[in-house]
Design a protein around this motif. Structure first.
Motif, PDB file in Angstrom:
ATOM      1  N   LEU A  41       0.841  -1.209   0.000  1.00 23.00           N
ATOM      2  CA  LEU A  41       0.000   0.000   0.000  1.00 23.00           C
ATOM      3  C   LEU A  41       0.874   1.257   0.000  1.00 23.00           C
ATOM      4  N   CYS A  42       1.912   1.252   0.823  1.00 23.84           N
ATOM      5  CA  CYS A  42       2.835   2.397   0.887  1.00 23.84           C
ATOM      6  C   CYS A  42       3.572   2.584  -0.438  1.00 23.84           C
ATOM      7  N   ILE A  43       3.946   1.480  -1.075  1.00 25.00           N
ATOM      8  CA  ILE A  43       4.604   1.584  -2.387  1.00 25.00           C
ATOM      9  C   ILE A  43       3.671   2.265  -3.377  1.00 25.00           C
ATOM     10  N   GLY A  44       2.396   1.867  -3.381  1.00 23.27           N
ATOM     11  CA  GLY A  44       1.418   2.505  -4.262  1.00 23.27           C
ATOM     12  C   GLY A  44       1.280   3.987  -3.975  1.00 23.27           C
TER      13      GLY A  44
ATOM     14  N   LEU B 221      10.306   1.285 -10.542  1.00 26.84           N
ATOM     15  CA  LEU B 221      10.809  -0.083 -10.446  1.00 26.84           C
ATOM     16  C   LEU B 221      11.833  -0.221  -9.326  1.00 26.84           C
ATOM     17  N   VAL B 222      12.750   0.739  -9.251  1.00 29.08           N
ATOM     18  CA  VAL B 222      13.782   0.691  -8.203  1.00 29.08           C
ATOM     19  C   VAL B 222      13.144   0.800  -6.818  1.00 29.08           C
ATOM     20  N   ILE B 223      12.206   1.710  -6.656  1.00 26.09           N
ATOM     21  CA  ILE B 223      11.548   1.879  -5.352  1.00 26.09           C
ATOM     22  C   ILE B 223      10.760   0.625  -4.988  1.00 26.09           C
ATOM     23  N   ALA B 224       9.948   0.142  -5.912  1.00 22.48           N
ATOM     24  CA  ALA B 224       9.130  -1.040  -5.622  1.00 22.48           C
ATOM     25  C   ALA B 224      10.016  -2.250  -5.327  1.00 22.48           C
TER      26      ALA B 224
ATOM     27  N   ILE C 127       2.658   9.659  -5.510  1.00 22.54           N
ATOM     28  CA  ILE C 127       3.258  10.969  -5.239  1.00 22.54           C
ATOM     29  C   ILE C 127       4.285  11.307  -6.316  1.00 22.54           C
ATOM     30  N   ILE C 128       5.123  10.348  -6.647  1.00 19.46           N
ATOM     31  CA  ILE C 128       6.145  10.594  -7.676  1.00 19.46           C
ATOM     32  C   ILE C 128       5.487  10.846  -9.023  1.00 19.46           C
ATOM     33  N   PHE C 129       4.425  10.098  -9.333  1.00 17.91           N
ATOM     34  CA  PHE C 129       3.717  10.303 -10.599  1.00 17.91           C
ATOM     35  C   PHE C 129       3.132  11.710 -10.671  1.00 17.91           C
ATOM     36  N   ASP C 130       2.538  12.189  -9.569  1.00 19.53           N
ATOM     37  CA  ASP C 130       2.006  13.549  -9.554  1.00 19.53           C
ATOM     38  C   ASP C 130       3.109  14.586  -9.724  1.00 19.53           C
ATOM     39  N   LEU C 131       4.256  14.335  -9.136  1.00 17.95           N
ATOM     40  CA  LEU C 131       5.391  15.237  -9.313  1.00 17.95           C
ATOM     41  C   LEU C 131       5.783  15.316 -10.789  1.00 17.95           C
ATOM     42  N   PHE C 132       5.830  14.183 -11.446  1.00 15.53           N
ATOM     43  CA  PHE C 132       6.152  14.171 -12.872  1.00 15.53           C
ATOM     44  C   PHE C 132       5.049  14.846 -13.695  1.00 15.53           C
TER      45      PHE C 132
ATOM     46  N   ILE D 175      -0.323  -2.685  -4.061  1.00 15.83           N
ATOM     47  CA  ILE D 175       0.260  -1.548  -4.801  1.00 15.83           C
ATOM     48  C   ILE D 175      -0.826  -0.823  -5.580  1.00 15.83           C
ATOM     49  N   THR D 176      -1.687  -1.588  -6.243  1.00 12.73           N
ATOM     50  CA  THR D 176      -2.774  -0.986  -7.016  1.00 12.73           C
ATOM     51  C   THR D 176      -3.743  -0.246  -6.109  1.00 12.73           C
ATOM     52  N   LEU D 177      -4.095  -0.858  -4.988  1.00 10.96           N
ATOM     53  CA  LEU D 177      -5.013  -0.224  -4.048  1.00 10.96           C
ATOM     54  C   LEU D 177      -4.394   1.029  -3.433  1.00 10.96           C
ATOM     55  N   GLY D 178      -3.111   0.969  -3.081  1.00  7.86           N
ATOM     56  CA  GLY D 178      -2.432   2.142  -2.528  1.00  7.86           C
ATOM     57  C   GLY D 178      -2.402   3.292  -3.525  1.00  7.86           C
ATOM     58  N   GLY D 179      -2.087   2.993  -4.776  1.00  6.87           N
ATOM     59  CA  GLY D 179      -2.107   4.029  -5.808  1.00  6.87           C
ATOM     60  C   GLY D 179      -3.500   4.570  -6.056  1.00  6.87           C
TER      61      GLY D 179
END
Length: 144
Positions: free
Chosen positions: A10-13, A49-52, A18-23, A72-76
């Motif tokens: 969940l935290c990975i998602g 990929l590196v983070i996950a 957050i990173i996707f929004d930054l991009f 991951i999907t639910l967290g995102g």
């Protein structure tokens, strides 16, 4: 063990959201060309990929089970549904503050450094022409 792995997923998602929004803010703010956007997308996926991979290795020795994918999907998804708009506003505010900082820093550097140096250069060149004219340092036709 599985519960902590699921919470990590969940935290990975959340982190990837957050990173996707930054991009997204970077793409929107700088109106990137399609090539730059493609490079940014590839960079996002490498970072994701590196983070996950790193977090999965740390939490459950890299075992990728179905519940990890769901986590991951639910967290995102939860991030996108409840937090994304606020993070985007925050990121846009940070970019705005950064732009204001750069604008005023540019003005200060221009007014304190650049303009005085240019003015001193003009004065120096003017004085040099006057000295040259006064001392008659010009070559005559015979000297050429």
């Amino acid at each position: 063990m599985q519960v902590s792995s699921f919470l990590t997923a969940l935290c990975i998602g959340l982190i990837l959201g957050i990173i996707f929004d930054l991009f997204r803010v970077i793409r929107t703010t700088f109106h990137l060309h399609i090539i730059a956007t493609s490079i940014l997308d590839i960079l996002y996926w490498i970072i994701a990929l590196v983070i996950a991979f790193t977090l999965l290795i740390m939490s459950n020795w890299g075992e990728f089970r179905f519940y990890i994918f769901i986590g991951i999907t639910l967290g995102g998804g939860l991030y996108y549904k409840f937090i994304s708009r606020y993070m985007m506003q925050l990121f846009f505010q940070v970019v705005h503050v950064g732009n204001v900082f750069v604008f005023y820093t540019n003005k200060v550097v221009n007014n304190i450094l650049i303009k005085p140096i240019l003015s001193l250069t003009k004065i120096f060149l003017w004085l040099l022409r006057k000295v040259k004219k006064c001392c008659n340092f010009q070559k005559t036709k015979d000297e050429l």
